[in-house]
Design an enzyme around this catalytic site. Structure first.
Site, mmCIF file in Angstrom:
data_model
loop_
_atom_site.group_PDB
_atom_site.id
_atom_site.type_symbol
_atom_site.label_atom_id
_atom_site.label_comp_id
_atom_site.label_asym_id
_atom_site.label_seq_id
_atom_site.Cartn_x
_atom_site.Cartn_y
_atom_site.Cartn_z
ATOM 1 C CB SER A 63 16.993 42.414 39.861
ATOM 2 O OG SER A 63 18.379 42.436 40.106
ATOM 3 C CE1 TYR A 123 16.348 45.879 43.737
ATOM 4 C CE2 TYR A 123 17.799 44.071 43.127
ATOM 5 C CZ TYR A 123 17.072 45.199 42.778
ATOM 6 O OH TYR A 123 17.074 45.646 41.467
HETATM 7 N N1 LIG Z 1 20.201 49.710 37.480
HETATM 8 C C1 LIG Z 1 20.463 48.442 37.763
HETATM 9 O O1 LIG Z 1 21.610 48.017 37.829
HETATM 10 C C2 LIG Z 1 19.330 47.486 37.991
HETATM 11 C C3 LIG Z 1 19.660 46.133 38.169
HETATM 12 C C4 LIG Z 1 18.638 45.218 38.336
HETATM 13 C C5 LIG Z 1 17.325 45.636 38.326
HETATM 14 N N2 LIG Z 1 17.039 46.962 38.178
HETATM 15 C C6 LIG Z 1 15.625 47.360 38.201
HETATM 16 O O2 LIG Z 1 15.332 48.144 37.087
HETATM 17 C C7 LIG Z 1 14.230 49.017 37.392
HETATM 18 C C8 LIG Z 1 14.533 50.429 36.918
HETATM 19 O O3 LIG Z 1 15.609 50.959 37.678
HETATM 20 P P1 LIG Z 1 16.695 51.955 37.055
HETATM 21 O O4 LIG Z 1 17.941 51.168 36.880
HETATM 22 O O5 LIG Z 1 16.162 52.661 35.889
HETATM 23 O O6 LIG Z 1 16.943 52.943 38.289
HETATM 24 P P2 LIG Z 1 16.433 54.459 38.548
HETATM 25 O O7 LIG Z 1 16.617 54.684 39.991
HETATM 26 O O8 LIG Z 1 17.089 55.378 37.595
HETATM 27 O O9 LIG Z 1 14.886 54.404 38.155
HETATM 28 C C9 LIG Z 1 13.887 53.917 39.020
HETATM 29 C C10 LIG Z 1 12.707 54.854 38.939
HETATM 30 O O10 LIG Z 1 11.663 54.350 39.801
HETATM 31 C C11 LIG Z 1 11.119 55.454 40.502
HETATM 32 N N3 LIG Z 1 10.488 54.976 41.736
HETATM 33 C C12 LIG Z 1 11.100 54.541 42.859
HETATM 34 N N4 LIG Z 1 10.196 54.240 43.802
HETATM 35 C C13 LIG Z 1 8.979 54.464 43.269
HETATM 36 C C14 LIG Z 1 7.661 54.342 43.758
HETATM 37 N N5 LIG Z 1 7.415 53.949 45.015
HETATM 38 N N6 LIG Z 1 6.627 54.650 42.929
HETATM 39 C C15 LIG Z 1 6.876 55.086 41.649
HETATM 40 N N7 LIG Z 1 8.113 55.247 41.157
HETATM 41 C C16 LIG Z 1 9.162 54.931 41.950
HETATM 42 C C17 LIG Z 1 12.312 56.368 40.757
HETATM 43 O O11 LIG Z 1 11.921 57.694 41.077
HETATM 44 C C18 LIG Z 1 13.059 56.246 39.440
HETATM 45 O O12 LIG Z 1 12.623 57.216 38.508
HETATM 46 C C19 LIG Z 1 14.006 48.875 38.899
HETATM 47 O O13 LIG Z 1 12.908 48.010 39.142
HETATM 48 C C20 LIG Z 1 15.281 48.216 39.378
HETATM 49 O O14 LIG Z 1 15.114 47.477 40.566
HETATM 50 C C21 LIG Z 1 18.019 47.892 38.013
#
Ligand SMILES: NC(=O)c1ccc[n+]([C@@H]2O[C@H](COP(=O)([O-])OP(=O)(O)OC[C@H]3O[C@@H](n4cnc5c(N)ncnc54)[C@H](O)[C@@H]3O)[C@@H](O)[C@H]2O)c1
Length: 288
Positions: free
Chosen positions: A165, A178
């Protein structure tokens, strides 16, 4: 990816014969990655926790969501191993990898994407909030990459991609745990890049800014951005999200992140390893 490119026929199947594993694949960015690699001909290993976690202030994906990802992957003509697996459980991740190797004869690309977010100032973080964040967003990446690395190394070709991130590139109020976890995941992945150098396996990080997924579209996150409003809506917070980056983009699309992941996974990126690719709508330009 554009389909009007002259060599789109070739590019459309450029991962045929490969197997791509994606954690957190039930929805959001993980689903986008899984479906795009399926479209490009790869078989898919899609994993997700499919359950809520008590310190996380929004619902996580469900078994139905994971089943939907499987449907979308199979609709592209790909095979899909879709399994419930918590990245916090190291043994479970080894089992999933063993099952994938059994079914598909190996894994070529692994996207350590599963992640969660919660928020509180550092002095107010509970031990439980801290350890949950580190367990999922850092140890989960470790469990995933530790299980997959020997498999790709044995094949002499592989791509390990960690989704971190922009919050792991600088301090951010309310996101100390985080930032620590994502910063740690960058260090872990860079170390793996060095340890696997010369084996045909690369290890890189994609740092995303705000992406339009359930992680940011939920009442808890909206209230964080608009503490002065009662029950702010998506439209009410749009401008506040947009002010976070120089391009004025409230949120990027999961497909924007997928495009970068596909590029890092491609044979063309064979000399790219140990990198952090930032997709922050200009935020990187403000960093020293
Ligand atoms: N959405 C944003 O703005 C953003 C920003 C920076 C980084 N990220 C990163 O991107 C990645 C994807 O996130 P996203 O935006 O698609 O959000 P999201 O919440 O839609 O997807 C995350 C997925 O991870 C799964 N998950 C959570 N904990 C878990 C665990 N312990 N074991 C297995 N699966 C697990 C959730 O069920 C979900 O399906 C993450 O690592 C997040 O930190 C997202």
């Amino acid at each position: 990816m554009s389909t009007d490119h002259p060599d789109s026929q070739f590019r459309a199947r450029d991962f045929a014969g490969r197997t791509v594993m994606v954690t957190g694949a039930a929805r959001g960015q993980g689903r986008s990655h899984a479906v795009e690699f399926a479209r490009r001909g790869a078989d898919i290993v899609a994993t997700d926790v499919c359950a809520d976690i008590d310190t996380i202030p929004y619902p996580l994906a469900t078994a139905y969501d994971l089943a939907q990802t499987r449907v979308l992957v199979e609709r592209e003509g790909a095979r899909c191993l879709a399994v419930t697996a918590d990245v916090r459980d190291g043994e479970r991740m080894r089992e999933v990898v063993a099952d994938a190797v059994h079914l598909f004869s190996g894994i070529d690309v692994c996207i350590a994407n599963a992640g969660v977010v919660s928020f509180a100032p550092v002095v107010e973080l509970t031990d439980h909030q801290w350890s949950t964040m580190l367990d999922v967003d850092l140890t989960g990446v470790f469990h995933t990459l530790r299980a997959v690395a020997p498999v790709v190394t044995a094949r002499g070709w592989g791509r390990l991609i960690t989704i971190a991130s922009m919050g792991g590139r600088a301090g951010t109020p309310n996101l100390g745990h985080y930032a620590a976890a994502k910063w740690g995941a960058i260090g872990l992945t860079k170390t793996l890049a060095l340890e696997l150098a010369g084996t045909g396996v690369t290890a890189n990080v994609v740092c995303t800014g705000t992406v339009s997924t359930a992680m940011v579209h939920n009442p808890a996150m909206y209230s964080l951005f608009a503490p002065d409003m009662e029950a702010p809506t998506r439209e009410q917070v749009r401008g506040r999200y947009a002010r976070l980056n120089p391009l004025g983009t409230p949120w990027t699309d999961p497909a924007d992140i997928t495009a970068a992941v596909v590029n890092l996974a491609s044979p063309a990126a064979r000399h790219v390893t140990g990198e952090t690719l930032e997709i922050g709508a200009g935020v990187s330009a403000r960093m020293p």
